[in-house]
Design an enzyme around this catalytic site. Structure first.
Site, PDB file in Angstrom:
ATOM      1  N   SER A  18       3.134  -1.544   9.175  1.00  0.00           N
ATOM      2  CA  SER A  18       2.069  -2.000  10.066  1.00  0.00           C
ATOM      3  C   SER A  18       0.863  -1.067   9.980  1.00  0.00           C
ATOM      4  CB  SER A  18       2.621  -2.120  11.485  1.00  0.00           C
ATOM      5  OG  SER A  18       1.801  -2.944  12.281  1.00  0.00           O
TER       6      SER A  18
ATOM      7  N   ASP B 266       5.216  -8.543  10.050  1.00  0.00           N
ATOM      8  CA  ASP B 266       5.204  -7.118  10.372  1.00  0.00           C
ATOM      9  C   ASP B 266       6.573  -6.463  10.162  1.00  0.00           C
ATOM     10  OD1 ASP B 266       5.060  -4.607  11.744  1.00  0.00           O
ATOM     11  OD2 ASP B 266       3.414  -5.377  12.945  1.00  0.00           O
TER      12      ASP B 266
END
Length: 270
Positions: free
Chosen positions: A51, A164
């Site tokens: 991320s 993610d």
């Protein structure tokens, strides 16, 4: 397009792995950590990120100095990047983010173009597993690693639906294990136990925060040293306007752990 920065060949040094967590705006603290490590003469030789940690790791591995990355990040209009898509897969688009990454890293940049080995972590929605990327094109897995489920549409890459990486593995220590080097983990996603949930926005933030925090327990046990600045728990995932503060927190906290870091590196040299 070539990389903007071409770092000189680094002098020989003890290998050191650095795992960078996700955490939204709090991931800017990673830049302070990297700046401190550079000043201490202990820049990481291997990086793994997820991320926001993936984005920081990619720019650093491409040769951008931490303070230059901060300048680039704080100069970005976050509102422009968060464009509505109103599709059945997500609320926001990654198009503007992709353009920004391509502008600075090069649209066809590969992992082989980087100055340091880098591993990015994303989540395969179909199989429900973490997927590691360390070769081939850089930007698609970089976008995937940052595509928060529901908020962003999944990234289609190599026949997978990717989101993610923090959903299953928000502290990618495992990506650096077994390579004969100490691993330092930087967690920017510490939970604020005193925070109150009063709005829909804070409900979403709190839910994601708890989910990703729960999957870091093993990683914290596996690393040789954990850096987890306690002040970061007071900041929210969208506090991008406070970039300099977040940078300073990461920098000063890492400097406060300098003796432990030196000991870790010296043990490796012995």
């Amino acid at each position: 397009m070539p990389l903007l920065y071409q770092a000189p060949d680094p002098a020989p040094r003890a290998p050191l792995g650095l795992a960078l967590s996700g955490g939204g705006a709090r991931g800017i603290a990673h830049l302070g950590v990297l700046a401190a490590l550079d000043e201490l003469g202990m820049p990481p030789t291997h990086l793994a990120g997820v991320s926001s940690g993936a984005i920081v790791g990619a720019f650093y591995a491409a040769g951008f100095p931490p303070r230059e990355i901060l300048r680039l990040f704080t100069g970005v209009n976050v509102t422009r990047l968060m464009r509505l898509s109103l599709s059945r897969y997500g609320l926001l688009r990654l198009d503007a983010v992709q353009v920004l990454l391509a502008q600075h890293l090069g649209a066809d940049c590969t992992f082989a173009d980087l100055h340091r080995p880098l591993t990015l972590v994303a989540t395969d929605l179909t199989e429900g597993v973490s997927v590691y990327f360390a070769q081939g094109l850089l930007i698609p897995p970089l976008l995937a690693s940052s595509a928060v489920p529901i908020l962003y549409r999944p990234v289609e890459f190599e026949g997978r639906q990717l989101v993610d990486g923090g959903l299953l593995n928000n502290l990618p220590v495992a990506a650096l294990l077994g390579q004969g080097m100490p691993v330092v983990a930087v967690n920017c996603n510490a939970v604020n136990r005193a925070a109150r949930v009063t709005t829909f926005r804070t409900l979403i933030e709190r839910t994601l925060n708890l989910v990703v925090d729960a999957n870091t327990t093993l990683s914290k046990q596996q690393c040789n040293l954990l850096l987890e600045p306690p002040e970061l728990r007071l900041y929210r995932t969208l506090d991008y306007r406070l970039g300099q503060e977040l940078f300073d927190i990461g920098y000063h906290y890492t400097m406060s752990r300098a003796d432990e870091l030196r000991t870790l590196v010296e043990i490796q040299k012995a």
